[in-house]
Design an enzyme around this catalytic site. Structure first.
Site, PDB file in Angstrom:
ATOM      1  N   GLU A  43      -3.950   2.994   0.258  1.00  0.00           N
ATOM      2  CA  GLU A  43      -5.096   2.411  -0.415  1.00  0.00           C
ATOM      3  C   GLU A  43      -4.708   0.972  -0.744  1.00  0.00           C
ATOM      4  O   GLU A  43      -3.688   0.752  -1.393  1.00  0.00           O
ATOM      5  CB  GLU A  43      -5.373   3.205  -1.695  1.00  0.00           C
ATOM      6  CG  GLU A  43      -6.639   2.782  -2.368  1.00  0.00           C
ATOM      7  CD  GLU A  43      -6.943   3.623  -3.614  1.00  0.00           C
ATOM      8  OE1 GLU A  43      -6.312   4.686  -3.802  1.00  0.00           O
ATOM      9  OE2 GLU A  43      -7.811   3.200  -4.396  1.00  0.00           O
TER      10      GLU A  43
ATOM     11  N   ARG B 225       6.587  14.108  -3.111  1.00  0.00           N
ATOM     12  CA  ARG B 225       6.744  12.694  -3.389  1.00  0.00           C
ATOM     13  C   ARG B 225       8.224  12.354  -3.563  1.00  0.00           C
ATOM     14  O   ARG B 225       8.982  13.152  -4.107  1.00  0.00           O
ATOM     15  CB  ARG B 225       6.086  12.403  -4.743  1.00  0.00           C
ATOM     16  CG  ARG B 225       4.990  11.436  -4.682  1.00  0.00           C
ATOM     17  CD  ARG B 225       4.158  11.468  -5.935  1.00  0.00           C
ATOM     18  NE  ARG B 225       2.796  11.318  -5.512  1.00  0.00           N
ATOM     19  CZ  ARG B 225       2.231  10.135  -5.230  1.00  0.00           C
ATOM     20  NH1 ARG B 225       2.882   9.014  -5.399  1.00  0.00           N
ATOM     21  NH2 ARG B 225       1.009  10.073  -4.785  1.00  0.00           N
TER      22      ARG B 225
ATOM     23  N   LYS C 245       1.426   2.499  -8.742  1.00  0.00           N
ATOM     24  CA  LYS C 245       0.945   1.135  -8.526  1.00  0.00           C
ATOM     25  C   LYS C 245       0.364   0.559  -9.813  1.00  0.00           C
ATOM     26  O   LYS C 245       0.465  -0.635 -10.051  1.00  0.00           O
ATOM     27  CB  LYS C 245      -0.085   1.121  -7.394  1.00  0.00           C
ATOM     28  CG  LYS C 245       0.604   1.184  -6.026  1.00  0.00           C
ATOM     29  CD  LYS C 245      -0.381   1.040  -4.893  1.00  0.00           C
ATOM     30  CE  LYS C 245      -0.874   2.379  -4.441  1.00  0.00           C
ATOM     31  NZ  LYS C 245      -1.611   2.357  -3.184  1.00  0.00           N
TER      32      LYS C 245
HETATM   33  P1  ATP Z   1      -0.096   5.377  -6.488  1.00  0.00           P
HETATM   34  O1  ATP Z   1      -0.244   6.740  -7.068  1.00  0.00           O
HETATM   35  O2  ATP Z   1       1.081   4.633  -6.935  1.00  0.00           O
HETATM   36  O3  ATP Z   1      -1.351   4.550  -6.513  1.00  0.00           O
HETATM   37  P2  ATP Z   1      -0.690   6.419  -3.948  1.00  0.00           P
HETATM   38  O4  ATP Z   1      -0.011   7.658  -3.565  1.00  0.00           O
HETATM   39  O5  ATP Z   1      -2.076   6.539  -4.430  1.00  0.00           O
HETATM   40  O6  ATP Z   1       0.208   5.629  -4.964  1.00  0.00           O
HETATM   41  P3  ATP Z   1      -1.476   5.400  -1.414  1.00  0.00           P
HETATM   42  O7  ATP Z   1      -1.692   3.996  -1.059  1.00  0.00           O
HETATM   43  O8  ATP Z   1      -2.634   6.304  -1.518  1.00  0.00           O
HETATM   44  O9  ATP Z   1      -0.658   5.368  -2.792  1.00  0.00           O
HETATM   45  O10 ATP Z   1      -0.352   6.039  -0.501  1.00  0.00           O
HETATM   46  C1  ATP Z   1      -0.299   5.921   0.894  1.00  0.00           C
HETATM   47  C2  ATP Z   1       0.561   7.028   1.415  1.00  0.00           C
HETATM   48  O11 ATP Z   1       1.873   6.941   0.872  1.00  0.00           O
HETATM   49  C3  ATP Z   1       0.002   8.378   1.037  1.00  0.00           C
HETATM   50  O12 ATP Z   1       0.039   9.208   2.173  1.00  0.00           O
HETATM   51  C4  ATP Z   1       0.927   8.854  -0.045  1.00  0.00           C
HETATM   52  O13 ATP Z   1       1.012  10.246  -0.054  1.00  0.00           O
HETATM   53  C5  ATP Z   1       2.248   8.197   0.338  1.00  0.00           C
HETATM   54  N1  ATP Z   1       3.085   7.995  -0.851  1.00  0.00           N
HETATM   55  C6  ATP Z   1       2.767   7.294  -1.948  1.00  0.00           C
HETATM   56  N2  ATP Z   1       3.754   7.361  -2.860  1.00  0.00           N
HETATM   57  C7  ATP Z   1       4.727   8.125  -2.328  1.00  0.00           C
HETATM   58  C8  ATP Z   1       6.014   8.578  -2.777  1.00  0.00           C
HETATM   59  N3  ATP Z   1       6.484   8.251  -3.978  1.00  0.00           N
HETATM   60  N4  ATP Z   1       6.738   9.341  -1.937  1.00  0.00           N
HETATM   61  C9  ATP Z   1       6.270   9.670  -0.728  1.00  0.00           C
HETATM   62  N5  ATP Z   1       5.087   9.294  -0.252  1.00  0.00           N
HETATM   63  C10 ATP Z   1       4.306   8.528  -1.024  1.00  0.00           C
HETATM   64 MG    MG Z   2      -3.719   7.334  -3.281  1.00  0.00          MG
END
Ligand code: ATP
Ligand code: MG
Length: 557
Positions: A39, A263, A273
């Site tokens: 995102e 995660r 984020k």
């Molecule tokens: P945040 O919760 O910090 O906003 P997010 O998971 O919403 O992070 P996205 O941009 O939606 O962030 O993530 C893109 C991809 O990265 C998704 O497939 C997500 O599952 C993966 N991802 C994000 N954070 C992690 C993590 N800590 N470990 C493994 N994969 C991750």
């Molecule tokens: Mg997300």
């Protein structure tokens, strides 16, 4: 290959590789397609790096490909700056996407899918407020109940949905819901919302849309449109899988499948984020790419290599159980790689003047190896002369017996040069040490030493004539506790106040004048460093990537 080694290899597959191999062997798919779906509401961090390595790595290993898909279904938070940074970070990590897509590219298609569901009697427009919807949903132990809106006719639903699209209603006035099962033990299956009204400007579609699809009605459908075979996400999406499958089945579209892994979290930092944005906005750090940030851009500026980050991702692997990985492991991966590639250089952080009283000659040229781990790295020239600088900490006036550095009457080797002896300490009126008068042994030159003198200490040094001043940024972990988010109070209360120590007036050997941004160096006895992008030819700034050894482990912190 023997049977034994085959099973050996089988064992070392992670659970996703096993799934992919099974699917390829059974002919379910001819080749695989994965996607990385960020995102664009922030910069990528080390957790994303794991997901990137996993998605791109799987496709590479099995001869498939990976799409980069910006999950930009939420119009209010997304920014082009983030899109650009995400692209740059993935490329820097060493991966290439086959296609670049945006979930917003599919808004027309998604709208059509929604109409299809309405026509099948599988979706309805609901006028309830979000509070009413929440109340009607029940609890995990109590079934929910449908309201009167679920009884609307297909025609009415089609008309209302069209009117929602055309901007006839205000935000929150109506939603489109899937008609699934209000009694499902899975709360997410209780008639989930597919579309909401939002009169907002979208970074790509502008003001075209007054309605936006929810995650559940965008992600799986986007996967399907792209023919993604293995849609890998993190564990919090396990309960969403049922909706994912239901929608694909009812819409009769390409059967993408969702798989979840845990995660990846890192100690002594935060990864959400939202929290990273808070650190930036409240100026705890200089920006998203501050070298203390766990972002990929921060790690890059800190001097991490893509290789070390990929190695880290590989070592922590994939699993189903969430855990916190010690920051020390990431640092270990950095040291492993930097030791192999970093050029050795000498920088004196806190200089103390040394005069070689018996040195008569002119400037002498010495050769020092660029990297003992890499014979191909060659040597560099250094000059030696009468006035040098050593590290103030490498001298002690009253030294204990086992002190192997310099002290009155004691001898040490200067790296790649000669053995010297300290003869005299020169002080000012207040007793501050200004200079050491030393003598050197002309027959003790490194590589051709016939002096027969044995010394235990070797010091780094620079020549007073050709060294130049540089700024050193010594970075350390950003938080003093392992899990700042899990502690009492606001996470910002746990920021390590000593996470940046700036040293001005360190003296560097002249070879460092050729440094360009992202060159990596080992400053002898000091650690690994890289040139900061804010450097200018008049003002060099070096960032410490990591120390040579794990000082935190020793300190028991
Ligand atoms: P945040 O919760 O910090 O906003 P997010 O998971 O919403 O992070 P996205 O941009 O939606 O962030 O993530 C893109 C991809 O990265 C998704 O497939 C997500 O599952 C993966 N991802 C994000 N954070 C992690 C993590 N800590 N470990 C493994 N994969 C991750
Ligand atoms: Mg997300």
């Amino acid at each position: 290959m023997t049977e034994a080694s085959k099973t050996e290899e089988k064992k070392s597959l992670n659970f996703l590789e096993e799934i992919v191999e099974t699917d390829l062997a059974s002919g379910k798919y001819k080749s695989i397609v994965t996607r990385f779906p960020p995102e664009p509401n922030g910069y990528l961090h080390i957790g994303h790096a794991s997901s990137i390595c996993l998605n791109f790595g799987l496709a590479q290993k099995y001869g498939g490909y990976t799409n980069l898909r910006f999950d930009d279904t939420n119009p209010v938070t997304e920014e082009t700056e983030y899109v650009d940074s995400i692209r740059e970070d993935i490329k820097w990590l060493g991966f290439e996407w086959a296609n670049e897509f945006y979930a917003s590219d599919y808004f027309d298609q998604l709208y059509e899918y929604a109409v299809r569901l309405i026509q099948k009697g599988l979706a309805y427009v609901d006028d309830s407020t979000s509070e009413e919807i929440a109340a009607q949903k029940g609890t995990p132990t109590q079934p929910g109940r449908r309201n009167q809106y679920a009884e609307r006719s297909v025609e009415e639903n089609l008309r209302l949905f069209e009117e929602m699209r055309d901007g006839k209603y205000q935000d929150g006035e109506k939603v489109l819901r899937a008609k699934i099962d209000m009694t499902s033990p899975n709360m997410i299956m209780r008639d989930p919302i597919l579309y909401r009204i939002k009169h907002a400007h979208h970074h790509r579609t502008g003001s075209k849309w007054n309605i936006y699809p929810m995650y559940d009605f965008a992600h799986g459908q986007s996967d399907s449109i792209e023919h993604v075979t293995h849609s890998i996400c993190t564990m919090e999406f396990v309960p969403h899988r049922e909706v994912y499958d239901w929608l694909i089945e009812k819409l009769e579209i390409f059967p993408s499948r969702q798989y979840e892994f845990a995660r990846r979290n890192l100690s002594h930092t935060v990864m959400s984020k939202r929290k990273l944005l808070q650190l930036v906005n409240e100026k705890y750090v200089s920006g998203w790419d501050d070298p203390r940030m766990p972002t990929i851009s921060g790690l890059r500026r800190r001097g991490y290599t893509p290789e070390s980050i990929r190695d880290f991702a590989e070592r922590i692997g994939v699993g189903k159980r969430e855990n916190v990985v010690e920051l020390g492991l990431l640092e270990f991966c950095a040291r492993e790689h930097l030791n192999k590639i970093a050029l050795r250089r000498m920088v004196v952080f806190n200089p103390l003047k040394v005069v070689i009283t018996n040195y008569e000659g002119v400037e002498e040229i010495l050769h020092s190896e660029n990297n003992p781990e890499d014979p191909g790295a060659g040597t560099r020239e250094m000059t030696f002369s009468r006035e040098l600088y050593i590290e103030r900490e490498d001298f002690m006036e009253e030294a204990p017996k086992k002190y192997f550095r310099l002290a009155p009457g004691k001898q040490v080797r200067l790296k790649s040069a000669y053995i010297i002896r300290c003869d005299e300490v020169i002080k000012d009126d207040e007793g501050n040490i200004l200079q050491l008068n030393c003598s050197y042994f002309p027959n003790s030159k490194s590589g051709e030493d016939s002096s027969g003198i044995h010394v235990k200490g070797t010091l780094h040094w620079v020549n007073a004539k050709d060294c130049f001043p540089v700024q050193i940024n010594e970075y350390d972990r950003l938080f003093t506790v392992e899990d700042p988010s899990g502690e009492e109070g606001d996470f910002t209360g746990y920021i390590n106040k000593e996470s940046l120590k700036i040293i001005e007036g360190a003296l560097a050997e002249p070879a460092l004048k050729n440094a360009v941004v992202h060159d990596r160096f080992q400053f002898l006895r000091k650690g690994y460093f890289t040139l900061d992008p804010d450097s200018t030819p008049a003002h060099f700034i070096f960032n410490r990537t990591v120390t040579l050894k794990d000082s935190w482990a020793k300190a028991g912190k």
